[in-house]
Design a protein around this motif. Structure first.
Motif, PDB file in Angstrom:
ATOM      1  N   GLU A 439      65.648 -37.831   2.890  1.00 50.87           N
ATOM      2  CA  GLU A 439      67.032 -38.273   3.023  1.00 50.87           C
ATOM      3  C   GLU A 439      67.075 -39.797   2.997  1.00 50.87           C
ATOM      4  OE1 GLU A 439      70.680 -38.217   6.313  1.00 50.87           O
ATOM      5  OE2 GLU A 439      68.872 -36.989   6.600  1.00 50.87           O
ATOM      6  N   ILE A 440      67.958 -40.355   2.151  1.00 52.39           N
ATOM      7  CA  ILE A 440      68.154 -41.800   2.106  1.00 52.39           C
ATOM      8  C   ILE A 440      69.021 -42.221   3.289  1.00 52.39           C
ATOM      9  CG2 ILE A 440      69.105 -43.726   0.784  1.00 52.39           C
ATOM     10  CD1 ILE A 440      68.521 -42.152  -1.764  1.00 52.39           C
ATOM     11  N   VAL A 441      68.468 -43.030   4.177  1.00 51.39           N
ATOM     12  CA  VAL A 441      69.160 -43.444   5.391  1.00 51.39           C
ATOM     13  C   VAL A 441      69.927 -44.746   5.177  1.00 51.39           C
ATOM     14  CG1 VAL A 441      68.861 -44.098   7.813  1.00 51.39           C
ATOM     15  CG2 VAL A 441      67.408 -42.307   6.802  1.00 51.39           C
ATOM     16  N   GLU A 460      65.334 -47.086   2.858  1.00 48.73           N
ATOM     17  CA  GLU A 460      64.806 -46.392   4.037  1.00 48.73           C
ATOM     18  C   GLU A 460      65.006 -44.892   3.842  1.00 48.73           C
ATOM     19  OE1 GLU A 460      65.525 -46.115   8.902  1.00 48.73           O
ATOM     20  OE2 GLU A 460      66.609 -47.597   7.669  1.00 48.73           O
ATOM     21  N   ILE A 461      63.883 -44.140   3.902  1.00 47.71           N
ATOM     22  CA  ILE A 461      63.918 -42.699   3.641  1.00 47.71           C
ATOM     23  C   ILE A 461      63.247 -41.970   4.803  1.00 47.71           C
ATOM     24  CG2 ILE A 461      63.175 -40.844   2.095  1.00 47.71           C
ATOM     25  CD1 ILE A 461      63.165 -42.885  -0.162  1.00 47.71           C
ATOM     26  N   THR A 462      63.889 -40.913   5.257  1.00 47.07           N
ATOM     27  CA  THR A 462      63.341 -40.076   6.331  1.00 47.07           C
ATOM     28  C   THR A 462      63.032 -38.688   5.775  1.00 47.07           C
ATOM     29  OG1 THR A 462      64.540 -41.251   8.067  1.00 47.07           O
ATOM     30  CG2 THR A 462      63.822 -39.017   8.577  1.00 47.07           C
ATOM     31  N   ASN A 463      61.911 -38.114   6.221  1.00 47.95           N
ATOM     32  CA  ASN A 463      61.540 -36.758   5.826  1.00 47.95           C
ATOM     33  C   ASN A 463      61.743 -35.824   7.020  1.00 47.95           C
ATOM     34  OD1 ASN A 463      60.491 -34.426   4.764  1.00 47.95           O
ATOM     35  ND2 ASN A 463      58.366 -35.109   4.763  1.00 47.95           N
ATOM     36  N   HIS A 470      57.674 -37.220  -3.314  1.00 50.52           N
ATOM     37  CA  HIS A 470      58.762 -37.203  -4.284  1.00 50.52           C
ATOM     38  C   HIS A 470      58.788 -38.535  -5.028  1.00 50.52           C
ATOM     39  CE1 HIS A 470      60.663 -33.404  -3.474  1.00 50.52           C
ATOM     40  NE2 HIS A 470      60.780 -33.652  -2.180  1.00 50.52           N
ATOM     41  N   THR A 471      59.428 -38.511  -6.189  1.00 53.29           N
ATOM     42  CA  THR A 471      59.626 -39.725  -6.977  1.00 53.29           C
ATOM     43  C   THR A 471      60.984 -40.331  -6.640  1.00 53.29           C
ATOM     44  OG1 THR A 471      58.268 -38.887  -8.790  1.00 53.29           O
ATOM     45  CG2 THR A 471      59.754 -40.710  -9.295  1.00 53.29           C
ATOM     46  N   ILE A 528      70.400 -44.673  -6.872  1.00 52.28           N
ATOM     47  CA  ILE A 528      69.039 -44.380  -6.409  1.00 52.28           C
ATOM     48  C   ILE A 528      68.961 -42.891  -6.112  1.00 52.28           C
ATOM     49  CG2 ILE A 528      67.324 -44.792  -4.601  1.00 52.28           C
ATOM     50  CD1 ILE A 528      68.410 -47.603  -4.309  1.00 52.28           C
ATOM     51  N   THR A 529      67.955 -42.226  -6.703  1.00 48.69           N
ATOM     52  CA  THR A 529      67.845 -40.762  -6.574  1.00 48.69           C
ATOM     53  C   THR A 529      66.442 -40.374  -6.115  1.00 48.69           C
ATOM     54  OG1 THR A 529      67.217 -40.546  -8.898  1.00 48.69           O
ATOM     55  CG2 THR A 529      69.556 -40.365  -8.374  1.00 48.69           C
ATOM     56  N   ILE A 530      66.335 -39.159  -5.589  1.00 44.77           N
ATOM     57  CA  ILE A 530      65.056 -38.557  -5.211  1.00 44.77           C
ATOM     58  C   ILE A 530      64.892 -37.296  -6.046  1.00 44.77           C
ATOM     59  CG2 ILE A 530      63.687 -37.574  -3.341  1.00 44.77           C
ATOM     60  CD1 ILE A 530      65.337 -39.224  -1.389  1.00 44.77           C
ATOM     61  N   ASP A 531      63.789 -37.204  -6.805  1.00 50.24           N
ATOM     62  CA  ASP A 531      63.614 -36.060  -7.693  1.00 50.24           C
ATOM     63  C   ASP A 531      63.544 -34.756  -6.901  1.00 50.24           C
ATOM     64  OD1 ASP A 531      61.023 -36.466  -6.609  1.00 50.24           O
ATOM     65  OD2 ASP A 531      60.122 -35.432  -8.312  1.00 50.24           O
ATOM     66  N   GLU A 532      64.046 -33.693  -7.489  1.00 55.07           N
ATOM     67  CA  GLU A 532      64.032 -32.340  -6.928  1.00 55.07           C
ATOM     68  C   GLU A 532      64.834 -32.235  -5.624  1.00 55.07           C
ATOM     69  OE1 GLU A 532      60.023 -31.086  -6.510  1.00 55.07           O
ATOM     70  OE2 GLU A 532      59.526 -31.354  -8.624  1.00 55.07           O
ATOM     71  N   VAL A 533      65.567 -33.278  -5.286  1.00 58.65           N
ATOM     72  CA  VAL A 533      66.371 -33.266  -4.054  1.00 58.65           C
ATOM     73  C   VAL A 533      67.789 -33.706  -4.411  1.00 58.65           C
ATOM     74  CG1 VAL A 533      66.675 -34.245  -1.748  1.00 58.65           C
ATOM     75  CG2 VAL A 533      64.368 -33.784  -2.623  1.00 58.65           C
ATOM     76  N   ASP A 534      68.775 -32.994  -3.884  1.00 54.72           N
ATOM     77  CA  ASP A 534      70.173 -33.345  -4.138  1.00 54.72           C
ATOM     78  C   ASP A 534      70.557 -34.503  -3.228  1.00 54.72           C
ATOM     79  OD1 ASP A 534      72.740 -33.374  -5.041  1.00 54.72           O
ATOM     80  OD2 ASP A 534      73.394 -31.642  -3.858  1.00 54.72           O
ATOM     81  N   GLU A 535      69.966 -35.669  -3.514  1.00 56.13           N
ATOM     82  CA  GLU A 535      70.163 -36.840  -2.677  1.00 56.13           C
ATOM     83  C   GLU A 535      70.357 -38.047  -3.583  1.00 56.13           C
ATOM     84  OE1 GLU A 535      70.416 -38.949   1.036  1.00 56.13           O
ATOM     85  OE2 GLU A 535      70.489 -36.834   0.515  1.00 56.13           O
TER      86      GLU A 535
END
Length: 545
Positions: A439-441, A460-463, A470-471, A528-535
């Motif tokens: 998740e992009i914080v 800043e990204i939280t898992n 992820h890319t 800004i995107t995160i692959d395979e994630v709807d974010e």
């Protein structure tokens, strides 16, 4: 004997990075085969000795005009064959191993004194002189290792075989009794000098020690002197990829890897912590297997290197050596006529809930019709997926999801030699986990910016799920034609984040104002995107003239 001296050379340069003592076995002679109708002469003897270069010495000149001179020795092996009067003397000169045939010198192994990123100068000390027909143990002891100033202008190494050096390295010069490395040959390489004692009768040359102290304190065991780049590690890859190479843990042999007799063009993979470094490979054929090196590849930008060997003709063992940057590694290969079926199966990556496929990696050989049988089971539901595998060699198979995978399910895989499932070649299992949830914080960046400025984005990204990779990509809006917007990627990076952890990712974008020097601002849409994630994070940046 060349292989023994190559191993001795590897030990000298490798030991030169660490304050330690090491013993290397060197065979001084051989034994004739038994004869039925004739009498053998006595077994041949050999002599291994150190030979001081006297003057000339090793010479190092710094850019500030300072000059340093160090004594050193070559190591020479002279055979004493009864029926081979002109056998060559094998010489270990700094890191180069060559055979001295009268006026012609034949290079056996160029060594790693000069590598892509550093130069290692071993100063060999001690009075070594051993004779016999058996193997002897040669002791090597490091006294001190120093990092020379980065501003080295010239290095002169005494030599009796310039042509052998010239054939092994580019950009060297010859001046009387020296191989000369000028500023171009040294380039920006780090230069190390190691004071090393060889043999039982070894003592530290105090004159050399006093000269070396001009370089400050000795480096630590790792080669880290607080500012310079130290030696890098080199090693054989744990997972060898060639289909003829099998891990002995899977075959039941006591060596490291197995290759069947009759194999040709067999590749072995090596790894280095330094990208683009040169690599030296050598081998010791312990039992007359017949192998030879037919191709070598230095380490690429990913630190991957490779050597190819041919002619695995007979049963026995072969020791393989890889050397680079002052460190080395060795593996032993078992070569047999073993034609029993063998195989391996594993899960190359994590398995998550709701996965549509389970990836399974298999490898096998010596089965009937070159076919194996794979069974994958969800142990909670008892549902299985089975299939024939008809291609020999390492491969990854996408197995359809076995009945609604849930968290904490155990997925097992078994590889059989045939469909009757009587002989199990290998088995493995894995537990199902939660999907990584990136998740992009927050995104930090400068706005507005000026034309030509490089914009740094801190993301800043939280898992909130399981550990995963992820890319993370940054894109700019490049088109609004048609039915939607088109974004073009300008930077990306792969990021692995542990479960429950936060990571800060840095991406870069070059700002351009296309108004041709006018006074108007230009507005850019950034995504800004995160692959395979709807974010997705979206923002606007103003680029001023």
């Amino acid at each position: 004997m060349s292989a023994d001296l190559i191993e001795l050379r590897n030990a000298i340069v490798d030991t030169g990075y660490e304050e330690r003592t090491r013993d290397v076995s060197v065979s001084l002679g051989t034994q004739y085969e038994s004869r039925t109708m004739a009498i053998n002469p006595p077994d041949p003897r050999g002599t291994l000795r150190s030979n001081s270069t006297g003057d000339p010495h090793v010479r190092v000149q710094s850019a500030d005009g300072s000059e340093y001179s160090f004594a050193t020795s070559f190591l020479e092996y002279e055979p004493g064959y009864n029926e081979y009067a002109d056998a060559p003397v094998t010489v270990l000169e700094h890191g180069l191993v060559y055979a001295e045939h009268g006026y012609a010198n034949v290079t056996r192994d160029r060594g790693g004194v000069i590598s892509e990123n550093r130069i290692v100068i071993p100063l060999v000390e001690g009075d070594l002189n051993v004779q016999g027909s058996e193997s002897v143990s040669v002791t090597i002891e490091t006294f001190d290792v120093y990092h020379v100033s980065d501003a080295v202008e010239e290095i002169r190494l005494p030599t009796n075989a310039f042509e052998a050096w010239n054939q092994s390295y580019d950009g060297l010069e010859f001046d009387e009794d020296y191989v000369v490395l000028d500023e171009d040959a040294i380039d920006d390489k780090s230069v190390y000098v190691a004071q090393i004692g060889v043999g039982d009768d070894r003592s530290q040359n105090q004159t050399t020690s006093g000269e070396l102290e001009s370089f400050g304190e000795p480096v630590s065991d790792s080669g880290d002197d607080g500012g310079s780049s130290g030696p890098y590690d080199v090693r054989w890859s744990v997972d060898q990829q060639h289909p003829a190479v099998t891990d002995c843990d899977e075959r039941g042999c006591s060596e490291d890897y197995h290759v069947p007799t009759g194999s040709d063009d067999v590749t072995f993979d090596a790894e280095s912590d330094a990208s683009g470094a040169s690599a030296d490979f050598s081998y010791r054929d312990n039992d007359g297997v017949g192998v030879s090196i037919v191709a070598e590849e230095g380490f690429d930008q990913d630190g991957d290197g490779q050597v190819t060997l041919d002619n695995f003709n007979s049963e026995g063992t072969v020791d393989l050596y890889v050397y680079s940057g002052g460190t080395s590694d060795v593996i032993t290969v078992s070569v047999t006529d073993d034609d029993e079926p063998y195989g391996s199966v594993n899960f190359p990556g994590a398995v998550y809930e709701d996965d549509e496929y389970v990836n399974v990696t298999v490898d096998f050989g010596n089965t009937d019709d070159d076919t194996a049988y794979l069974v994958v089971e969800n142990e909670r539901t008892g549902v299985t997926e089975s299939m024939n595998v008809t291609s020999i060699g390492p491969q990854t198979i996408d197995v359809e999801s076995v009945d609604g995978i849930e968290v904490n399910d155990t997925i097992s895989a078994a590889l059989y030699s045939s469909q009757d499932q009587e002989v199990v070649l290998d088995s493995a299992s894995t537990s199902v986990g939660h999907q990584p949830m990136f998740e992009i914080v927050h995104v930090e960046y400068d706005d507005p910016v000026t034309d030509g400025e490089s914009v740094q984005f801190e993301v800043e990204i939280t898992n909130n799920g399981e550990q995963g990779t992820h890319t993370i990509s940054l894109a700019e809006l490049s088109s609004t034609e048609g039915w939607g917007e088109t974004f073009t990627d300008v930077d990306s990076t792969n990021e692995t984040i542990e479960s429950g952890s936060t990571s800060f990712v840095h991406l870069e974008w070059s700002a351009v104002n296309n108004h041709g020097g006018g006074n108007n601002d230009e507005l850019y849409n950034i995504e800004i995107t995160i692959d395979e994630v709807d974010e997705v994070w979206e923002g606007e940046i103003t680029v001023q003239p």
